[in-house]
Write an enzyme that holds these catalytic residues in place. Sequence first.
Site, mmCIF file in Angstrom:
data_model
loop_
_atom_site.group_PDB
_atom_site.id
_atom_site.type_symbol
_atom_site.label_atom_id
_atom_site.label_comp_id
_atom_site.label_asym_id
_atom_site.label_seq_id
_atom_site.Cartn_x
_atom_site.Cartn_y
_atom_site.Cartn_z
ATOM 1 N N ARG A 70 0.945 -1.165 -0.049
ATOM 2 C CA ARG A 70 0.136 -0.109 -0.225
ATOM 3 C C ARG A 70 0.843 1.324 -0.203
ATOM 4 N NH1 ARG A 70 0.919 -2.281 4.363
ATOM 5 N NH2 ARG A 70 1.543 -1.259 6.357
ATOM 6 N N LYS A 83 12.642 5.501 5.008
ATOM 7 C CA LYS A 83 11.209 5.882 4.088
ATOM 8 C C LYS A 83 11.325 7.254 3.370
ATOM 9 C CE LYS A 83 7.990 2.507 6.206
ATOM 10 N NZ LYS A 83 6.587 2.220 6.719
ATOM 11 N N ASP A 127 0.425 7.343 12.644
ATOM 12 C CA ASP A 127 -0.544 6.286 12.949
ATOM 13 C C ASP A 127 -0.704 5.782 14.309
ATOM 14 O OD1 ASP A 127 2.030 4.725 13.217
ATOM 15 O OD2 ASP A 127 1.670 3.047 12.128
ATOM 16 N N CYS A 170 -10.505 21.599 17.308
ATOM 17 C CA CYS A 170 -8.961 20.956 16.869
ATOM 18 C C CYS A 170 -9.309 19.448 17.034
ATOM 19 C CB CYS A 170 -7.894 21.556 17.759
ATOM 20 S SG CYS A 170 -8.097 20.812 19.537
ATOM 21 N N CYS A 173 -10.860 18.354 20.380
ATOM 22 C CA CYS A 173 -12.116 18.749 20.445
ATOM 23 C C CYS A 173 -12.884 17.356 19.949
ATOM 24 C CB CYS A 173 -12.774 19.735 19.693
ATOM 25 S SG CYS A 173 -11.870 21.371 20.194
ATOM 26 N N CYS A 186 -2.099 -0.952 11.919
ATOM 27 C CA CYS A 186 -2.234 -1.843 10.750
ATOM 28 C C CYS A 186 -1.442 -3.277 10.756
ATOM 29 C CB CYS A 186 -1.648 -1.145 9.251
ATOM 30 S SG CYS A 186 -2.287 0.494 9.116
ATOM 31 N N CYS A 243 -12.032 22.281 26.072
ATOM 32 C CA CYS A 243 -11.089 21.505 25.266
ATOM 33 C C CYS A 243 -9.793 21.755 26.009
ATOM 34 C CB CYS A 243 -11.066 21.677 23.714
ATOM 35 S SG CYS A 243 -9.645 20.743 22.990
HETATM 36 ZN ZN LIG Z 1 -9.828 21.423 20.981
#
Ligand SMILES: [Zn+2]
Length: 251
Positions: A70, A83, A127, A170, A173, A186, A243
């Site tokens: 992928r 990479k 990830d 953000c 949030c 993965c 937040c």
């Molecule tokens: Zn926020």
Amino acid sequence: MNDEQLLRYSRHILLEELGVDGQQRLLESHALVVGAGGLGCPAALYLASAGVGTITIADHDVVDLTNLQRQIAHDITTLGLPKVRSAARRMLALNPDIHVVELPEKLSGTRLLDAIAVADVVLDCSDRFAARHEINRACVQLGKPLVSGAAIRFDGQVSVFDTRQRQAPCYACLYPQGDEFEEERCATMGVFAPLVGIVGTMQAAEAIKLLAGLGEPLTGRLLTIDAFGMNLMSLGIKRQAMCAVCSTRGH
Ligand SMILES: [Zn+2]
């Protein structure tokens, strides 16, 4: 732009919403791509082909065989290479007109802040939740737009967190820190190859729109992609007054 650039970017310039001015803005822009994996590969390749003038790409990993299902910037000739080296090679083969900055490291702390400070847009192609939260905090702190993508199994998500806008939420949030649910990766869960291409390409599209100043970005919306049934949904995300990350921002 010189004649060769006018030719190379002619199909962008033909778009009246983008045009010569928009293309010029792309050429003068700097994008930071965090992660050169499934999402980062297509995102970085499209930013490169589209002529985003400077692209910084960060990843601490090296290419291995399980990536090639992928991660389309890498191939069998770059197995074992960092990479970022592998991706930069492909990006520059596609477009030698751009400048690629390779950061073969796990960006964190002041290194992350420094990299974000010089960028006009940040693409989170990482990830892990910890990295996502740190990138979000840094983007809120420095007032930089963040294009976030995620993909696991057959499910993908894309959103734009642009806290330069007063009412914009953000990442925290949407996913408050400490609310950590099981990290799905993965390596253990599997991921449908074209899904990361769809999500990473959408991230490139949102970043290019933000840089060139066109269209309506996914700010305040979460796009979910169910590649199994092929259903896309767009959900509104609200800014959370309490937040922990963005409620104290000065703007
Ligand atoms: Zn926020």
